[in-house]
Design an enzyme around this catalytic site. Structure first.
Site, PDB file in Angstrom:
ATOM      1  N   ASP A  88     -17.128  -0.166   3.379  1.00 28.70           N
ATOM      2  CA  ASP A  88     -15.910   0.601   3.164  1.00 28.70           C
ATOM      3  C   ASP A  88     -15.543   0.561   1.685  1.00 28.70           C
ATOM      4  O   ASP A  88     -16.287   0.014   0.861  1.00 28.70           O
ATOM      5  CB  ASP A  88     -14.771   0.105   4.071  1.00 28.70           C
ATOM      6  CG  ASP A  88     -14.313  -1.312   3.752  1.00 28.70           C
ATOM      7  OD1 ASP A  88     -15.015  -2.019   3.001  1.00 28.70           O
ATOM      8  OD2 ASP A  88     -13.249  -1.713   4.270  1.00 28.70           O
ATOM      9  N   SER A 145      -8.428   0.056   0.035  1.00 26.96           N
ATOM     10  CA  SER A 145      -9.517  -0.016   1.005  1.00 26.96           C
ATOM     11  C   SER A 145     -10.105   1.357   1.285  1.00 26.96           C
ATOM     12  O   SER A 145     -10.675   1.976   0.397  1.00 26.96           O
ATOM     13  CB  SER A 145      -9.030  -0.700   2.291  1.00 26.96           C
ATOM     14  OG  SER A 145     -10.078  -0.920   3.185  1.00 26.96           O
ATOM     15  N   ASP A 183     -13.434  -0.951  -0.401  1.00 26.34           N
ATOM     16  CA  ASP A 183     -13.364  -2.192  -1.179  1.00 26.34           C
ATOM     17  C   ASP A 183     -14.456  -3.172  -0.780  1.00 26.34           C
ATOM     18  O   ASP A 183     -14.465  -4.319  -1.230  1.00 26.34           O
ATOM     19  CB  ASP A 183     -11.987  -2.835  -1.078  1.00 26.34           C
ATOM     20  CG  ASP A 183     -11.569  -3.197   0.347  1.00 26.34           C
ATOM     21  OD1 ASP A 183     -12.109  -2.590   1.287  1.00 26.34           O
ATOM     22  OD2 ASP A 183     -10.693  -4.062   0.517  1.00 26.34           O
ATOM     23  N   LYS A 199      -3.820  -6.564  -2.272  1.00 24.57           N
ATOM     24  CA  LYS A 199      -4.070  -7.628  -1.312  1.00 24.57           C
ATOM     25  C   LYS A 199      -3.935  -8.939  -2.081  1.00 24.57           C
ATOM     26  O   LYS A 199      -4.624  -9.154  -3.082  1.00 24.57           O
ATOM     27  CB  LYS A 199      -5.474  -7.510  -0.709  1.00 24.57           C
ATOM     28  CG  LYS A 199      -5.685  -6.267   0.152  1.00 24.57           C
ATOM     29  CD  LYS A 199      -7.090  -6.226   0.737  1.00 24.57           C
ATOM     30  CE  LYS A 199      -7.281  -5.024   1.642  1.00 24.57           C
ATOM     31  NZ  LYS A 199      -8.653  -4.968   2.226  1.00 24.57           N
ATOM     32  N   ARG A 207       0.833  -1.198   0.000  1.00 21.70           N
ATOM     33  CA  ARG A 207       0.000   0.000   0.000  1.00 21.70           C
ATOM     34  C   ARG A 207       0.871   1.254   0.000  1.00 21.70           C
ATOM     35  O   ARG A 207       1.826   1.348   0.760  1.00 21.70           O
ATOM     36  CB  ARG A 207      -0.920   0.006   1.222  1.00 21.70           C
ATOM     37  CG  ARG A 207      -2.144   0.904   1.041  1.00 21.70           C
ATOM     38  CD  ARG A 207      -3.125   0.736   2.170  1.00 21.70           C
ATOM     39  NE  ARG A 207      -3.675  -0.600   2.296  1.00 21.70           N
ATOM     40  CZ  ARG A 207      -4.780  -0.884   2.968  1.00 21.70           C
ATOM     41  NH1 ARG A 207      -5.439   0.068   3.584  1.00 21.70           N
ATOM     42  NH2 ARG A 207      -5.229  -2.128   3.045  1.00 21.70           N
ATOM     43  N   ASP A 222     -15.251  -4.928   1.765  1.00 20.37           N
ATOM     44  CA  ASP A 222     -15.084  -6.181   2.502  1.00 20.37           C
ATOM     45  C   ASP A 222     -15.546  -6.045   3.949  1.00 20.37           C
ATOM     46  O   ASP A 222     -15.675  -7.044   4.652  1.00 20.37           O
ATOM     47  CB  ASP A 222     -13.637  -6.691   2.438  1.00 20.37           C
ATOM     48  CG  ASP A 222     -12.621  -5.738   3.048  1.00 20.37           C
ATOM     49  OD1 ASP A 222     -12.973  -4.584   3.337  1.00 20.37           O
ATOM     50  OD2 ASP A 222     -11.459  -6.154   3.232  1.00 20.37           O
ATOM     51  N   ARG A 223     -15.803  -4.805   4.387  1.00 18.70           N
ATOM     52  CA  ARG A 223     -16.333  -4.584   5.735  1.00 18.70           C
ATOM     53  C   ARG A 223     -17.718  -3.951   5.637  1.00 18.70           C
ATOM     54  O   ARG A 223     -17.977  -3.135   4.755  1.00 18.70           O
ATOM     55  CB  ARG A 223     -15.421  -3.657   6.542  1.00 18.70           C
ATOM     56  CG  ARG A 223     -14.137  -4.305   6.987  1.00 18.70           C
ATOM     57  CD  ARG A 223     -13.380  -3.412   7.945  1.00 18.70           C
ATOM     58  NE  ARG A 223     -12.952  -2.172   7.314  1.00 18.70           N
ATOM     59  CZ  ARG A 223     -12.614  -1.070   7.977  1.00 18.70           C
ATOM     60  NH1 ARG A 223     -12.699  -1.043   9.297  1.00 18.70           N
ATOM     61  NH2 ARG A 223     -12.205  -0.004   7.341  1.00 18.70           N
ATOM     62  N   HIS A 230     -14.724  -6.832  10.504  1.00 21.49           N
ATOM     63  CA  HIS A 230     -14.311  -7.901   9.589  1.00 21.49           C
ATOM     64  C   HIS A 230     -14.970  -9.192  10.068  1.00 21.49           C
ATOM     65  O   HIS A 230     -14.862  -9.553  11.247  1.00 21.49           O
ATOM     66  CB  HIS A 230     -12.793  -8.072   9.594  1.00 21.49           C
ATOM     67  CG  HIS A 230     -12.058  -7.047   8.791  1.00 21.49           C
ATOM     68  ND1 HIS A 230     -12.033  -7.057   7.415  1.00 21.49           N
ATOM     69  CD2 HIS A 230     -11.309  -5.983   9.163  1.00 21.49           C
ATOM     70  CE1 HIS A 230     -11.304  -6.054   6.976  1.00 21.49           C
ATOM     71  NE2 HIS A 230     -10.849  -5.378   8.018  1.00 21.49           N
TER      72      HIS A 230
END
Length: 455
Positions: free
Chosen positions: A243, A99, A245, A109, A15, A247-248, A330
C-alpha cells in the site's frame, strides 16, 4: 488557520485534506504538542512521497525543536521504516502519510519510544487539545535553547535488521513481481531485496503521491489486477503488492490468484512458532478459523482480539505474543517492537516458498482451509437496529453461539459470521466463513436480507 480538529484527529492518527483541513501552520503546532505530551527531549520524523509531505514534516520538526527537542529527520521512508527508527533509536516518532488515501490527503502516525502506539487514550486526545488551544491563543513560548534538527538515513539499517530476522540466503532462486503502487515500496524494496536470490520485476516503483496508475490500496481487488496479469505474463513464482506507506503487503500466487491474508497469518505464525515453541499468536476476530487451528497444531496459543492495530498491539504487549495478524494484511512482530511490517511478512513468505520445491498455491493450501465471503459493506440508516434484527434471528438457535467482542459474531458448527459497524460511515461490514462455498452463499444471503430489510 482555524480548523475543526475533530474532523482530522481520528482514533489512531491524524488524517485530512491538505490544505483545506490542515496545513503546515497546524503541523508545527502538532509537533510542539507531540513533544509536550510525550515529554520527549528528542524525536524522529519521516515522511512518504506525497507532494505535501516534506513541508508538513519540516513544519512538525520546527514545532518540536521550538520546544527544545532535538529532531532526527529520516526523510523518505515507509511507515515500518519509521517504526524501525523509533525502536532502534529509542525515540518517539512521527510519520507523515495518509497511507492508501487519495493524493489530496495527508496525515501523521505517531508513536512513543520503541514504536509504542499513540492513540486517543494514549496521548492523541491530549495532542489535539493542545493544538486547538494554541491555534486560538498563539504558539507556546519557545524553549530557552531550541532543539537541533539533523538528518539521518536509516534505510540500510532497516533492511539489515529485517534480513537479520529471516534467513533467505539458502533459498532457491525466485521470480517475484512487486507492485509498489507508486508508493514507498518503490523506495524500500530495492534495498531490502538487494543481495537476495530474487529476480525482481518492478511495477510502479516511481515515487508519485498523485498515484497515476491505481490507488495504493491493494485491499480493493481492482488495484491488484495489473499485478495479477503481470505475474501470469512473467511466469513468476509470486507477486507482492504494497500500500501507499508500504506497511501492508498483499500476496498473489503463481496463478495470479490472491492469497488470503489469513493464510499468510497462519503461515508466518507456523514459522514464528518453530523459532519460539509454545508462543502466543494474536489474531483478530475476522481472520479465518485456519489461523487458531494452525497455531494450536504447532503447539502455540491463539488469542482472539478486536479489529484494529491498537487492540492488537495492546494484546501483543500484554501477552508477550511473538506475532499477530489481521485479515487486512497488517502483520505484527515481537522482533519488530510489536509494530506492523508488511515487508517482514513478505520475507517470511519468500523464505517459506524458496525453502521447498512446490508452488505457492500448493504451499498455502495447508493454511487456507475454508470458504469465505470477503468483506461485504451495506449502507444502513440505523446500524444498531439492523444488527439487533440479525441478533434476534439467530439467538437461541440450535448449536449457535453469539458474542459481541467486536460487533456481533454468530458461530455454528460449520460456519460463522461477523457483523461490525463502521466507525466513520453509515455502514455494516459482514464477513462470512464456512466449510464450503454453498454454505457461505446461504448464510451471506440470509444475513444480508436481514441487514438490508426496511424498517
Amino acid at each position: 488557520m482555524t480548523a475543526d480538529l475533530s474532523q482530522i484527529v481520528k482514533a489512531y492518527d491524524i488524517r485530512g485534506v491538505v490544505p483545506d483541513q490542515w496545513d503546515e501552520t497546524l503541523a508545527e503546532l502538532f509537533g510542539a504538542a507531540f513533544v509536550r505530551v510525550t515529554d520527549a527531549d528528542a524525536i524522529v520524523v519521516g515522511h512518504d512521497m506525497r507532494p505535501s509531505s516534506p513541508g508538513l514534516a519540516s513544519a512538525f520538526a520546527r514545532g518540536a525543536a521550538r520546544l527544545g527537542a532535538d529532531v532526527t529527520l529520516i526523510g523518505l521512508c515507509s511507515t515500518d521504516q519509521l517504526y524501525f527508527a523509533s525502536g532502534s533509536l529509542g525515540l518517539p516518532g512521527a510519520m507523515f502519510t495518509a497511507s492508501h488515501n487519495p493524493a489530496q490527503y495527508n496525515g501523521i502516525k505517531m508513536c512513543r519510544a520503541g514504536a509504542a502506539p499513540v492513540g486517543q487514550d494514549t496521548g492523541l486526545a491530549d495532542i489535539r487539545a493542545l493544538a486547538e488551544e494554541w491555534s486560538e491563543k498563539g504558539a507556546p513560548e519557545a524553549a530557552a535553547t531550541p532543539g537541533a534538527v539533523t538528518e539521518r538515513d536509516t534505510l540500510q539499517d532497516y533492511a539489515a535488521h529485517l534480513k537479520g530476522l529471516v534467513d533467505l540466503t539458502g533459498i532457491r532462486p525466485l521470480k517475484v513481481v512487486v507492485d509498489a503502487g507508486n508508493g514507498m515500496g518503490g523506495h524500500t524494496v530495492p534495498t531490502v531485496f538487494d543481495g537476495l536470490p530474487l529476480d525482481t520485476v518492478p511495477m510502479y516503483f516511481e515515487l508519485d503521491g498523485t498515484f497515476p496508475n491505481h490507488e495504493a490500496n491493494p485491499l480493493d481487488p481492482k488495484n491488484i489486477v495489473d499485478l495479477q496479469a503481470r505475474v501470469r505474463e512473467e511466469g513468476a513464482d509470486l507477486g507482492l503488492a504494497f500500500d501507499g506507506d508500504a506497511d501492508r503487503c498483499f500476496v498473489v500466487d503463481e496463478r495470479g490468484e490472491p492469497v488470503s491474508p489469513s493464510a499468510i497469518t497462519a503461515l508466518v505464525a507456523a514459522r514464528e512458532l518453530a523459532k519460539h515453541p509454545g508462543g502466543t499468536i494474536i489474531h483478530n476476530l475476522i481472520t479465518s478459523w485456519s489461523v487458531p487451528e494452525v497455531v494450536r497444531e504447532q503447539g502455540g496459543e491463539a488469542v482472539r482480539t478486536r479489529v484494529g492495530h491498537s487492540f492488537i498491539k495492546e494484546e501483543m504487549a500484554k501477552t508477550a505474543a511473538i506475532f499477530g495478524g489481521e485479515h487486512s494484511a497488517h502483520y505484527y512482530f515481537r522482533d519488530f517492537w510489536n509494530a506492523d511490517t508488511g515487508m517482514l511478512a513478505a520475507l517470511h513468505v519468500l523464505a517459506a516458498l524458496g525453502g521447498q520445491q512446490g508452488t505457492l498455491s500448493e504451499l498455502v493450501a495447508a493454511y487456507d482451509r475454508y470458504a469465505s465471503s470477503g468483506e461485504i459493506n451495506s449502507t444502513v440508516t440505523d446500524q444498531a437496529a439492523s444488527t439487533a434484527r440479525v441478533r434476534t434471528a439467530y439467538e437461541g438457535g440450535d448449536g449457535i453461539t453469539l458474542d459481541e467482542l467486536d460487533g456481533l459474531t454468530v458461530t455454528a458448527a460449520d460456519w460463522w459470521f461477523n457483523l461490525r459497524a463502521s466507525n466513520t460511515e453509515p455502514l455494516l461490514r459482514l464477513n462470512v466463513e464456512a466449510r464450503d462455498e454453498a454454505t457461505v452463499a446461504r448464510v451471506r444471503d440470509e444475513v444480508l436480507a436481514l441487514v438490508r430489510a426496511t424498517d
